[in-house]
Write an enzyme that holds these catalytic residues in place. Sequence first.
Site, PDB file in Angstrom:
ATOM      1  N   GLN A  90     -58.528  -5.396  68.866  1.00  0.00           N
ATOM      2  CA  GLN A  90     -58.338  -5.104  67.445  1.00  0.00           C
ATOM      3  C   GLN A  90     -58.214  -3.596  67.209  1.00  0.00           C
ATOM      4  O   GLN A  90     -57.350  -3.152  66.447  1.00  0.00           O
ATOM      5  CB  GLN A  90     -59.499  -5.664  66.625  1.00  0.00           C
ATOM      6  N   ASP A 127     -54.804  -2.518  68.383  1.00  0.00           N
ATOM      7  CA  ASP A 127     -53.756  -2.910  67.435  1.00  0.00           C
ATOM      8  C   ASP A 127     -53.755  -2.012  66.200  1.00  0.00           C
ATOM      9  O   ASP A 127     -52.686  -1.667  65.677  1.00  0.00           O
ATOM     10  CB  ASP A 127     -53.933  -4.372  67.020  1.00  0.00           C
ATOM     11  N   SER A 137     -33.093  -3.326 102.749  1.00  0.00           N
ATOM     12  CA  SER A 137     -34.090  -4.382 102.927  1.00  0.00           C
ATOM     13  C   SER A 137     -34.825  -4.165 104.234  1.00  0.00           C
ATOM     14  O   SER A 137     -34.375  -3.423 105.111  1.00  0.00           O
ATOM     15  CB  SER A 137     -33.406  -5.749 102.925  1.00  0.00           C
ATOM     16  N   GLU A 158     -49.841  -2.831 104.069  1.00  0.00           N
ATOM     17  CA  GLU A 158     -49.956  -3.092 102.632  1.00  0.00           C
ATOM     18  C   GLU A 158     -49.384  -4.466 102.310  1.00  0.00           C
ATOM     19  O   GLU A 158     -48.628  -5.046 103.100  1.00  0.00           O
ATOM     20  CB  GLU A 158     -49.231  -2.016 101.832  1.00  0.00           C
ATOM     21  N   LYS A 184     -47.120  -7.387 100.804  1.00  0.00           N
ATOM     22  CA  LYS A 184     -45.719  -7.578 100.423  1.00  0.00           C
ATOM     23  C   LYS A 184     -45.698  -8.454  99.176  1.00  0.00           C
ATOM     24  O   LYS A 184     -45.884  -9.664  99.249  1.00  0.00           O
ATOM     25  CB  LYS A 184     -44.924  -8.236 101.550  1.00  0.00           C
ATOM     26  N   ASP A 210     -44.268 -10.457  96.002  1.00  0.00           N
ATOM     27  CA  ASP A 210     -43.086 -11.303  95.856  1.00  0.00           C
ATOM     28  C   ASP A 210     -42.528 -11.154  94.446  1.00  0.00           C
ATOM     29  O   ASP A 210     -42.832 -11.931  93.545  1.00  0.00           O
ATOM     30  CB  ASP A 210     -43.457 -12.769  96.137  1.00  0.00           C
ATOM     31  N   GLU A 264     -42.403  -3.288  93.029  1.00  0.00           N
ATOM     32  CA  GLU A 264     -42.011  -4.650  92.683  1.00  0.00           C
ATOM     33  C   GLU A 264     -42.423  -4.960  91.254  1.00  0.00           C
ATOM     34  O   GLU A 264     -43.559  -4.688  90.849  1.00  0.00           O
ATOM     35  CB  GLU A 264     -42.697  -5.657  93.616  1.00  0.00           C
ATOM     36  N   TYR A 294     -44.925   1.091  95.613  1.00  0.00           N
ATOM     37  CA  TYR A 294     -45.261   1.173  97.034  1.00  0.00           C
ATOM     38  C   TYR A 294     -44.533   2.255  97.837  1.00  0.00           C
ATOM     39  O   TYR A 294     -44.737   2.374  99.041  1.00  0.00           O
ATOM     40  CB  TYR A 294     -45.020  -0.167  97.717  1.00  0.00           C
ATOM     41  N   LYS A 343     -43.904 -12.080 107.371  1.00  0.00           N
ATOM     42  CA  LYS A 343     -43.898 -13.092 106.313  1.00  0.00           C
ATOM     43  C   LYS A 343     -44.918 -14.189 106.624  1.00  0.00           C
ATOM     44  O   LYS A 343     -44.977 -14.708 107.746  1.00  0.00           O
ATOM     45  CB  LYS A 343     -42.508 -13.718 106.169  1.00  0.00           C
ATOM     46  N   CYS A 381     -43.479 -47.719  77.437  1.00  0.00           N
ATOM     47  CA  CYS A 381     -43.681 -46.312  77.102  1.00  0.00           C
ATOM     48  C   CYS A 381     -45.168 -46.034  76.927  1.00  0.00           C
ATOM     49  O   CYS A 381     -45.856 -46.745  76.176  1.00  0.00           O
ATOM     50  CB  CYS A 381     -42.930 -45.963  75.821  1.00  0.00           C
ATOM     51  N   CYS A 435     -45.675 -45.085  72.885  1.00  0.00           N
ATOM     52  CA  CYS A 435     -45.448 -46.011  71.765  1.00  0.00           C
ATOM     53  C   CYS A 435     -45.433 -47.475  72.173  1.00  0.00           C
ATOM     54  O   CYS A 435     -45.353 -48.361  71.320  1.00  0.00           O
ATOM     55  CB  CYS A 435     -44.143 -45.662  71.047  1.00  0.00           C
ATOM     56  N   CYS A 438     -37.493 -44.334  77.358  1.00  0.00           N
ATOM     57  CA  CYS A 438     -38.004 -45.072  76.200  1.00  0.00           C
ATOM     58  C   CYS A 438     -36.894 -45.075  75.146  1.00  0.00           C
ATOM     59  O   CYS A 438     -36.474 -44.006  74.687  1.00  0.00           O
ATOM     60  CB  CYS A 438     -39.258 -44.398  75.645  1.00  0.00           C
ATOM     61  N   CYS A 472     -40.994 -42.846  68.584  1.00  0.00           N
ATOM     62  CA  CYS A 472     -41.869 -42.393  69.675  1.00  0.00           C
ATOM     63  C   CYS A 472     -42.255 -40.939  69.411  1.00  0.00           C
ATOM     64  O   CYS A 472     -41.387 -40.055  69.415  1.00  0.00           O
ATOM     65  CB  CYS A 472     -41.132 -42.523  71.007  1.00  0.00           C
TER      66      CYS A 472
END
Length: 727
Positions: free
Chosen positions: A33, A36, A81, A112, A114, A116, A203, A255, A342, A436, A439, A483, A489
Site C-alpha cells: 500500500q 502504491d 550458443s 552456475e 543454466k 531456462d 535470461e 550471467y 543439461k 455431463c 448438468c 455435452c 450447462c
Amino acid sequence: MTTDEQRISELRRQLHEHNHRYYVLNQPIISDQEFDMMMHELEDLEARHPELYDPNSPTQRVGSDIQSEFRQVAHKYPMLSLANTYNEQDVRDWYESVRKGLAGEDFEVCCEMKYDGLSISLTYHDGRLIQAVTRGDGVHGDDVTQNVRTIRSIPLVLNDKLEMRNEKYDYIQEQGAALESNHISHFSPIISRLPMDFEIRGEILMPWTSFERLNREREAAEEPLFANPRNAASGTLKSLDPKVVANRGLDAYLYYLLGDELPAEGHYENLQAAASWGFKISEGMKKVRTVEEILDFINYWDVERKNLPVATDGIVLKVNSLRQQRALGFTAKSPRWAIAYKFKAERACTRLLEVTYQVGRTGAVTPVANMEPVQLAGTTVKRATLNNEDFIRSLDLHLGDYVYVEKGGEIIPKIVGVDIDQRPIIAQPVQFIKRCPECGTPLVKLEMKNEKYDNLQEQGAALDGNHIYHLSPLISQSSAWYCPNDSGCPPQIKGRIEHFISRKAMNIKSLGPETVDDYYRQGLIHNVADLYDIQVQQINGDGSRTRSAQLVVRGIEQSKEVPFERVLFALGIRFVGETSARLLARHFKSMDALMAASMEELQEVEGIGEVMAKSIVDYFHNEANLAIVERLRGYGLQFALSEEQTAAQSDRLAGQSIVISGVFQYHSRDEYKLLIEQHGGKNVGSISGKTSFILAGDNMGPSKLEKARKLGVRIVSEDEFRLMINQ
C-alpha cells in the site's frame, strides 16, 4: 530545482530502491500500500510536469498502449550458443580440452545455473538502461526495450551510491594487495567500478508461480496452455503490448558482463560487481578448480534445483579468467571456454486417486488425472490432463494405478506410463463418463476427422513443436465427447460469455471471468445478449461501486463498434476460430448471408470443411441461438462488413499459399496477413513445395531462405507485393 522537481527525483530514487529490495533482494521494507501511494504521487507529479518525462522512471514500467513491430538490431558482440553435454564423460573431456588449450596453465571454472528462459542483452550508458535486445540469430536480435522496462527485477537506473569505490580500488591495486579470487567478492561493494558503457547478458524467465497462474487463467478461458515457463516467457516478451508483459510477472537473472572497462579480470568477480550495482545474479555460483568439484556441483543442483522459484535445465561451466577465455577463443558456433551440462528429463511415480472431468465452453469434456502429490521440476504436481478417452485406453489406465509423470524440458505434467507390477488386484479400469458432470445431460460423440487440427490452430493454439503433444492425441482421434446442452450447462454458458468479452472477440475490458461468474450467480446474465441489458443501478452494489459500474456499462456500449468478423468469432460457434470467422465474414459479407448458407456453400470457403460447415448450420438452426443473434442485432452490433472493408477486397491472390518472413517497412506482419486474406490468399506458417511465394522483408531467417531455394519457392519483396495487390 523546484520543489516538485526535487520530489519527483526523490520518489524515483526511492521507488527504484524499493523495486530492487522487493524483486531482487526479496527484502521489502515498506508495504504494498505504501509503495502504491508513492507510485500514485509520482504519477500525479509527472502528469503535471510532462517536461520532466524520463523513460526510465518507475512509472514507465506499466507499459504503453502503442503497438509496433520490433526492429532488428545488430549485436555489438555476437551472442553464440553453448555446446551442450548430457553426461559426465563429456564434462571431463571439455575440462581436458581447456587444460590443453591453456598449455597446462592453472585455471578456475565458474559453475552456475543454466536458467531456462529467453536470452537477453542489456546495454547501459552512464548507469541507465538504453537498449534490450533478444539473442535472435546471434548476430541480430529484436529490440524489446519497451517490454523489458516493465520487468521489475531489471534495474532501469543503477546503484550509484557506492562511495569511494574507484579510489579504493585504485588504492588496493597500487598497494599490490594479493586479492585471492575466492575472497575478492567480499570487497565488491567497495571496488566494483561502474563503467560508463557496458553490456550485460542473462535470461528473461517466468517464475513457476507466475507460470501456474497464467496457465490457470488460460485454462479457464479455454486457451491453449503454455508448455513450459520458457515458452511463456518468450511469448510474453514478444508481445506487442507492454501491458501484457507487465502483468505476466517476468523475472531476470544476469550471467555475463561485457565491455571495455570491466571492474575485474574474472567472470565471477564481474558478476559480484554487477550484483552490487543492482542486478539479480545466481546465488548458486561457485568457483572450482577440479573436475570432481564440477561434478559435485552438478549432482548437488540436480536435486536442489527442484526447490528453486524458476525453471532450470542444466549447469553452465565457464573458464573464469577473461584473459584465458580470450586465449581459448571460439569455434564457429560456440565458445571453447564454456559448456552447458543439461539435466535429464524429470520423471516421478505416484498413485492415481481418481479421474475427474471438466466441461469447456464448447461442451468438450476433458478427463483429468488426480494423483497423490509429487515433487517435479520445482512444483508439486497433483493433476495432469488425460486428453481424451482414446488416451486413457492406450494406457489401459486403472484407478489406483501407479503412474509415471514426466516433465521433459520442464513441460506441463503428462502421464507417460503405468507400472503394471504395482497394480492392485481389485483395481477397476477407468471408464469414460456417459453424462455431463455439470448438468447431467447424456454426452454425445462428434466426429473430428483431420479438420480438428486446422481448427485448433485457428482458435489460437500456438502449436509449436514444444507443446503440440498436448493436442496430438486429440488431433489424431476420430471422435470426442461433448455435452450437447449448450444453453443449459453452466460452464458452457459462462465460458461462452467469457469468450464473447475476450480481447480478440468483443474486447470488453471492464469485464472479467470473476465478474461474469458473479453476474451469472446473481441471475443478471444467462447468455451474451443479456450483457446489453445491464444497467448501472443493477451492479453498483450499495452505491459504492458506481464508477466501476459505469465503466462496465460504457465498455459494453463501446463493443457495439467491433467489426463484423470479430462479432462472428465472439458468438463462439463450435470449431469457428478467429481465422475462419474472418474468412467467413469476408466471403459472405453479412450475418444474414451466412445464416442462409447451405453446407455446400459454406465448404466453398477456403479452410471450411464438412465438420465446421455442419456446426455452423446447426448453430443457426437452433432456436435459442437465433433468439440471441436477433437480440444482438437489435442492440446495434455490427452484422456486416463496412463499405470500406468491402471495397478493399479482391481476388488478386486467390488460390495462393503465402509465407511471411522478415521485418517490414510499410506494414506489420499481422497487417500483411490481413491483406493476404483480404485479397483471397492463404497464410501458411511453413515453407513447402505447395508454397506459392514468400513475402520477404529485411533480415529474413537464413534457414527459411535456404529451404526456399532448395524447393524453388519464389521470394517476393515488400514493394513487389504492394504492386501485386495494387497498393
